[in-house]
Design a protein around this motif. Structure first.
Motif, mmCIF file in Angstrom:
data_model
loop_
_atom_site.group_PDB
_atom_site.id
_atom_site.type_symbol
_atom_site.label_atom_id
_atom_site.label_comp_id
_atom_site.label_asym_id
_atom_site.label_seq_id
_atom_site.Cartn_x
_atom_site.Cartn_y
_atom_site.Cartn_z
ATOM 1 N N HIS A 189 -23.935 -4.454 65.265
ATOM 2 C CA HIS A 189 -22.582 -4.813 65.690
ATOM 3 C C HIS A 189 -22.436 -6.321 65.826
ATOM 4 N N ILE A 190 -23.376 -6.929 66.563
ATOM 5 C CA ILE A 190 -23.318 -8.383 66.757
ATOM 6 C C ILE A 190 -23.581 -9.118 65.455
ATOM 7 N N ALA A 191 -24.579 -8.665 64.728
ATOM 8 C CA ALA A 191 -24.920 -9.326 63.464
ATOM 9 C C ALA A 191 -23.724 -9.299 62.512
ATOM 10 N N ALA A 192 -23.089 -8.148 62.407
ATOM 11 C CA ALA A 192 -21.951 -8.018 61.497
ATOM 12 C C ALA A 192 -20.816 -8.956 61.913
ATOM 13 N N HIS A 193 -20.516 -8.983 63.197
ATOM 14 C CA HIS A 193 -19.445 -9.871 63.663
ATOM 15 C C HIS A 193 -19.773 -11.327 63.429
ATOM 16 N N MET A 194 -21.009 -11.702 63.741
ATOM 17 C CA MET A 194 -21.440 -13.086 63.509
ATOM 18 C C MET A 194 -21.257 -13.456 62.043
ATOM 19 N N LEU A 195 -21.911 -12.673 61.192
ATOM 20 C CA LEU A 195 -21.949 -13.014 59.769
ATOM 21 C C LEU A 195 -20.557 -12.963 59.138
ATOM 22 N N TYR A 196 -19.789 -11.993 59.528
ATOM 23 C CA TYR A 196 -18.447 -11.863 58.969
ATOM 24 C C TYR A 196 -17.589 -13.091 59.320
ATOM 25 N N THR A 197 -17.716 -13.537 60.563
ATOM 26 C CA THR A 197 -16.988 -14.731 61.003
ATOM 27 C C THR A 197 -17.469 -15.967 60.258
ATOM 28 N N ILE A 198 -18.783 -16.094 60.138
ATOM 29 C CA ILE A 198 -19.356 -17.259 59.457
ATOM 30 C C ILE A 198 -18.822 -17.365 58.033
ATOM 31 N N GLN A 199 -18.677 -16.219 57.370
ATOM 32 C CA GLN A 199 -18.216 -16.279 55.990
ATOM 33 C C GLN A 199 -16.694 -16.360 55.894
ATOM 34 N N SER A 200 -15.986 -15.475 56.578
ATOM 35 C CA SER A 200 -14.539 -15.428 56.383
ATOM 36 C C SER A 200 -13.837 -16.637 56.977
ATOM 37 N N HIS A 201 -14.363 -17.138 58.088
ATOM 38 C CA HIS A 201 -13.690 -18.252 58.757
ATOM 39 C C HIS A 201 -14.168 -19.616 58.270
ATOM 40 N N TYR A 202 -15.483 -19.702 57.966
ATOM 41 C CA TYR A 202 -16.049 -20.999 57.624
ATOM 42 C C TYR A 202 -16.621 -21.091 56.213
ATOM 43 N N ASP A 203 -16.711 -19.965 55.513
ATOM 44 C CA ASP A 203 -17.237 -19.968 54.143
ATOM 45 C C ASP A 203 -18.639 -20.577 54.075
ATOM 46 N N ASP A 204 -19.493 -20.219 55.036
ATOM 47 C CA ASP A 204 -20.822 -20.819 55.093
ATOM 48 C C ASP A 204 -21.957 -19.904 54.635
ATOM 49 N N ILE A 205 -21.612 -18.759 54.013
ATOM 50 C CA ILE A 205 -22.683 -17.878 53.527
ATOM 51 C C ILE A 205 -22.657 -17.693 52.007
ATOM 52 N N GLU A 206 -21.510 -17.339 51.477
ATOM 53 C CA GLU A 206 -21.426 -17.040 50.046
ATOM 54 C C GLU A 206 -21.840 -18.233 49.191
ATOM 55 N N ASP A 207 -22.766 -17.978 48.262
ATOM 56 C CA ASP A 207 -23.268 -19.000 47.356
ATOM 57 C C ASP A 207 -24.003 -20.140 48.037
ATOM 58 N N LYS A 208 -24.393 -19.932 49.294
ATOM 59 C CA LYS A 208 -25.077 -20.999 50.026
ATOM 60 C C LYS A 208 -26.561 -20.707 50.159
ATOM 61 N N LEU A 209 -27.352 -21.769 50.399
ATOM 62 C CA LEU A 209 -28.754 -21.590 50.733
ATOM 63 C C LEU A 209 -28.828 -21.460 52.241
ATOM 64 N N VAL A 210 -29.289 -20.287 52.694
ATOM 65 C CA VAL A 210 -29.268 -19.960 54.121
ATOM 66 C C VAL A 210 -30.681 -19.899 54.675
ATOM 67 N N GLY A 211 -30.867 -20.406 55.893
ATOM 68 C CA GLY A 211 -32.155 -20.293 56.571
ATOM 69 C C GLY A 211 -31.999 -19.395 57.789
ATOM 70 N N ASP A 212 -33.006 -18.580 58.067
ATOM 71 C CA ASP A 212 -32.975 -17.673 59.222
ATOM 72 C C ASP A 212 -34.233 -17.943 60.036
ATOM 73 N N LEU A 213 -34.072 -18.678 61.154
ATOM 74 C CA LEU A 213 -35.235 -19.044 61.959
ATOM 75 C C LEU A 213 -35.547 -17.974 62.997
ATOM 76 N N GLY A 214 -36.790 -17.507 63.012
ATOM 77 C CA GLY A 214 -37.135 -16.412 63.915
ATOM 78 C C GLY A 214 -36.446 -15.154 63.399
ATOM 79 N N CYS A 215 -36.672 -14.857 62.109
ATOM 80 C CA CYS A 215 -35.899 -13.798 61.444
ATOM 81 C C CYS A 215 -36.225 -12.405 61.940
ATOM 82 N N GLY A 216 -37.388 -12.238 62.607
ATOM 83 C CA GLY A 216 -37.718 -10.925 63.141
ATOM 84 C C GLY A 216 -37.735 -9.876 62.061
#
Lengths: 213, 126
Positions: free
Chosen positions: A31-58
């Motif tokens: 739930h949280i992950a989806a909301h986070m990621l959806y906001t990051i992409q739809s509002h800021y366009d910071d995921i699609e076609d980007k190089l992404v880092g995930d620190l402490g990816c678990g």
């Protein structure tokens, strides 16, 4: 992809079988992950076609979500072999082939690394520093800010907001609290007295003032 | 471990190591797979790469192909070149093997495609 679909698909991400208390291992909920990621992409366009880092990816919840939202590629970092094995299982299950993993200690990185400003975006749910590791959330944040070119998205205890605001000011980075979440930690560890614990958590976006965004 | 990632890995977190790059690859298993090609993304990644180290790494595991060792001007619009770069950066993976620090000889294991960069306490440069 719509938010509901993203959340639904992330339900299928495998979690830790035996989470390690001292590493503060708990999965970011779908739930949280989806909301986070959806906001990051739809509002800021910071995921699609980007190089992404995930620190402490678990177990890879955020990385899997980033791949689902069309990141160019993602690199996940974690210290724990078991967590990384779960990641691999998840990538295979979801047939994701543009995520790479590195086993390392993020807190051990110095500024000499080649990771400096490599990622467009860093996304993370770092350890909060509640298990004999006080201050670790700030170490993760400092590393993330070094590694990211455009933005860092992170979760931090609301109780630490003022402290982080001051640090952000000192570091010359812009801090934006996007949302306040109630983080529901299920009784993951045997000694948790209650069925679940609610903590107030800030979903924060850090960016660099000299850049356009 | 993809070669995109390898191009970022350094061992200068070790005491006494100055540059620690590039790490030499001793691969016992290399896998090649198909990853969706995104030319604009690849074009943006290329300036982040240390190109000669990338070619050296690819060559050391027999995956260089005909990727040019020098970047031509206007490579961003050369789709054929971008496709070759994409292949080397994202489609080639070292699954099992070792990374070797060029200065100290210290070895880092790669298992299931994941390089283990963890150090022992005495090794960490303060």
């Amino acid at each position: 992809m719509k938010l509901k679909e993203l959340e639904s698909r992330l339900q299928g991400v495998d979690h830790f079988e035996e989470p390690k208390i001292l590493l503060e291992q708990y999965p970011t909920s779908p739930h949280i992950a989806a909301h986070m990621l959806y906001t990051i992409q739809s509002h800021y366009d910071d995921i699609e076609d980007k190089l992404v880092g995930d620190l402490g990816c678990g177990c890879g919840m955020l990385s899997v979500g980033a791949a689902m939202l069309g990141c160019g590629a993602c690199i996940g970092f974690d210290i724990d072999s078991y967590a990384l094995d779960v990641c691999l299982r998840n990538f295979e299950e979801f047939e994701i082939n543009n995520i790479d993993l590195v086993q390392c200690d993020i807190t051990g990185f110095n500024t000499n690394t080649r990771w400096h400003k490599t990622f467009d975006t860093v996304i993370m749910n770092p350890p909060f520093g509640t298990k004999h590791n006080k201050g670790i959330d700030m170490v993760f944040l400092e590393q993330a800010l070094s590694m990211a070119q455009t933005a860092v998205y992170s979760l931090h205890k609301t109780a630490t907001r003022e402290h982080i605001q001051k640090k952000s000011y000192d570091w010359g980075v812009k801090m934006e609290v996007i949302a306040e979440l109630r983080y529901n930690l299920p009784a993951t560890y045997k000694f948790h007295k209650h069925k679940s614990v609610d903590i107030q958590v800030d979903f924060v976006r850090f960016s660099f003032p000299n850049k356009k965004r | 471990m993809k070669l995109l990632t390898h191009n970022m890995l350094t061992s200068n977190i070790i005491k006494g190591v100055t540059k620690g790059f590039p790490l030499k690859i001793a691969a016992s298993e290399v896998k090649v797979s198909e990853v969706d090609f995104n030319p604009e993304f690849i074009a943006r990644m290329i300036p982040k790469m240390e190109w000669s180290a990338l070619c050296q790494a690819a060559e050391s595991i027999g995956q260089l192909g005909d990727l040019p060792k020098e970047l031509a001007p206007e490579y961003e619009s050369d789709e054929e070149f971008l496709k070759k770069a994409h292949h080397v950066l994202l489609e080639v993976e070292v699954k099992e093997g070792e990374l070797i620090c060029p200065e100290s000889g210290r070895k880092f294991t790669i298992r299931n495609g994941i390089p283990n960069m963890l150090l022992n306490e005495e090794e960490v440069a303060k």
